[in-house]
Design an enzyme around this catalytic site. Structure first.
Site, mmCIF file in Angstrom:
data_model
loop_
_atom_site.group_PDB
_atom_site.id
_atom_site.type_symbol
_atom_site.label_atom_id
_atom_site.label_comp_id
_atom_site.label_asym_id
_atom_site.label_seq_id
_atom_site.Cartn_x
_atom_site.Cartn_y
_atom_site.Cartn_z
ATOM 1 N N HIS A 1 17.652 6.234 -36.384
ATOM 2 C CA HIS A 1 17.058 4.903 -36.380
ATOM 3 C C HIS A 1 17.902 3.949 -37.222
ATOM 4 O O HIS A 1 18.651 4.381 -38.102
ATOM 5 C CB HIS A 1 15.641 4.945 -36.948
ATOM 6 C CG HIS A 1 14.641 5.540 -36.018
ATOM 7 N ND1 HIS A 1 13.410 5.971 -36.435
ATOM 8 C CD2 HIS A 1 14.674 5.781 -34.676
ATOM 9 C CE1 HIS A 1 12.723 6.446 -35.405
ATOM 10 N NE2 HIS A 1 13.478 6.342 -34.330
ATOM 11 N N TYR B 1 7.571 4.097 -36.216
ATOM 12 C CA TYR B 1 7.726 5.114 -35.175
ATOM 13 C C TYR B 1 6.810 6.317 -35.408
ATOM 14 O O TYR B 1 6.180 6.817 -34.488
ATOM 15 C CB TYR B 1 9.192 5.558 -35.122
ATOM 16 C CG TYR B 1 9.478 6.654 -34.139
ATOM 17 C CD1 TYR B 1 9.642 6.376 -32.791
ATOM 18 C CD2 TYR B 1 9.598 7.981 -34.556
ATOM 19 C CE1 TYR B 1 9.902 7.388 -31.884
ATOM 20 C CE2 TYR B 1 9.862 8.991 -33.656
ATOM 21 C CZ TYR B 1 10.013 8.689 -32.310
ATOM 22 O OH TYR B 1 10.267 9.683 -31.418
ATOM 23 N N ARG C 1 7.943 14.995 -31.575
ATOM 24 C CA ARG C 1 8.944 14.400 -32.468
ATOM 25 C C ARG C 1 8.279 13.558 -33.552
ATOM 26 O O ARG C 1 8.646 13.604 -34.718
ATOM 27 C CB ARG C 1 9.895 13.580 -31.597
ATOM 28 C CG ARG C 1 11.046 12.931 -32.255
ATOM 29 C CD ARG C 1 11.959 12.364 -31.141
ATOM 30 N NE ARG C 1 12.619 11.141 -31.524
ATOM 31 C CZ ARG C 1 13.867 11.071 -31.957
ATOM 32 N NH1 ARG C 1 14.580 12.173 -32.072
ATOM 33 N NH2 ARG C 1 14.408 9.919 -32.277
ATOM 34 N N LYS D 1 20.647 11.209 -25.027
ATOM 35 C CA LYS D 1 20.574 9.767 -25.257
ATOM 36 C C LYS D 1 21.759 9.247 -26.067
ATOM 37 O O LYS D 1 22.355 8.238 -25.720
ATOM 38 C CB LYS D 1 19.263 9.407 -25.961
ATOM 39 C CG LYS D 1 19.070 7.926 -26.139
ATOM 40 C CD LYS D 1 17.715 7.604 -26.715
ATOM 41 C CE LYS D 1 17.533 6.099 -26.844
ATOM 42 N NZ LYS D 1 16.182 5.763 -27.323
ATOM 43 N N HIS E 1 6.345 12.915 -26.611
ATOM 44 C CA HIS E 1 6.977 12.212 -27.727
ATOM 45 C C HIS E 1 6.196 12.442 -29.025
ATOM 46 O O HIS E 1 6.719 12.244 -30.121
ATOM 47 C CB HIS E 1 7.087 10.725 -27.399
ATOM 48 C CG HIS E 1 8.334 10.101 -27.896
ATOM 49 N ND1 HIS E 1 9.595 10.574 -27.598
ATOM 50 C CD2 HIS E 1 8.524 9.034 -28.703
ATOM 51 C CE1 HIS E 1 10.490 9.813 -28.189
ATOM 52 N NE2 HIS E 1 9.866 8.887 -28.878
ATOM 53 N N ARG F 1 14.322 15.063 -28.934
ATOM 54 C CA ARG F 1 13.550 14.455 -27.853
ATOM 55 C C ARG F 1 13.247 15.530 -26.809
ATOM 56 O O ARG F 1 13.980 16.502 -26.684
ATOM 57 C CB ARG F 1 14.348 13.325 -27.196
ATOM 58 C CG ARG F 1 14.556 12.125 -28.078
ATOM 59 C CD ARG F 1 15.530 11.127 -27.434
ATOM 60 N NE ARG F 1 15.786 10.035 -28.348
ATOM 61 C CZ ARG F 1 16.709 10.057 -29.307
ATOM 62 N NH1 ARG F 1 17.480 11.121 -29.456
ATOM 63 N NH2 ARG F 1 16.880 9.026 -30.101
#
Length: 189
Positions: A163, A172, A140, A69, A137, A40
């Site tokens: 995930h 995604y 990624r 995160k 983003h 990220r």
């Protein structure tokens, strides 16, 4: 809320690299590491020189970070192209402090660029190319999209992204019905 997309066309990725390199080597390196890893932006901007090189200024084979995160260690292999970009950057910008940030802010202190500044860098370059819905983003997502296109197992990619399911990963990275239709039609046994 606007969702960002991966950069699907290899030619657009190449053009983004050229634009960013013309701006600043720092911006180019941020993009190159970003599209070649599942990190990220909040993790990428915190990379320091010691994360990418050893005491002899040799580029490491892996980038190992504790993700903000998830608080988990994430070890990512560095490809030849990424290693070469880091090597050049180290030669041109390393000033002897291994704790200095790679993506240093120009504010005079040893602080990394912020997420907003990183977003501005990426989105301005994308806008110059006429790309829409591109942000930090997207780096990624671009990594994931091209991994799938090159045959990486979805379960492996799901693990890289941390995930919970394959469907979350496919959604995604922007795999569309058109992509699935093309895959089936290409097989034609």
């Amino acid at each position: 809320m606007k969702f960002v997309e991966p950069i699907r066309e290899l030619q657009k990725i190449s053009s983004m690299k050229k634009i960013l390199l013309a701006q600043r080597e720092r911006d180019y390196l941020l993009f190159v590491i970003g599209i070649n890893s599942a990190y990220r932006i909040s993790d990428l901007i915190r990379v320091q020189f010691h994360h990418v090189m050893d005491e002899k200024l040799k580029v490491r084979n892996h980038l190992i970070l504790i993700e903000q995160k998830t608080k988990k260690e994430n070890k990512v292999a560095l490809s030849k192209g990424v290693k070469k970009a880091i090597e050049i950057y180290v030669q041109n910008h390393y000033q002897g402090n291994p704790n200095e940030f790679l993506f240093k802010s120009r504010k005079g202190t040893n602080q990394p660029i912020g997420r907003v500044q990183a977003w501005q860098i990426i989105s301005d370059a994308a806008e110059e190319l006429g790309l829409e819905n591109i942000g930090t983003h997207s780096l990624r997502k671009t990594f994931g999209y091209h991994q799938i296109k090159r045959g990486t197992n979805i379960t492996l990619l799901m693990k890289m992204f941390n995930h919970s399911s394959e469907s979350v990963t496919l959604r995604y990275i922007g795999i569309t019905q058109d992509d699935m239709d093309a895959a089936v039609q290409a097989l034609d046994l």
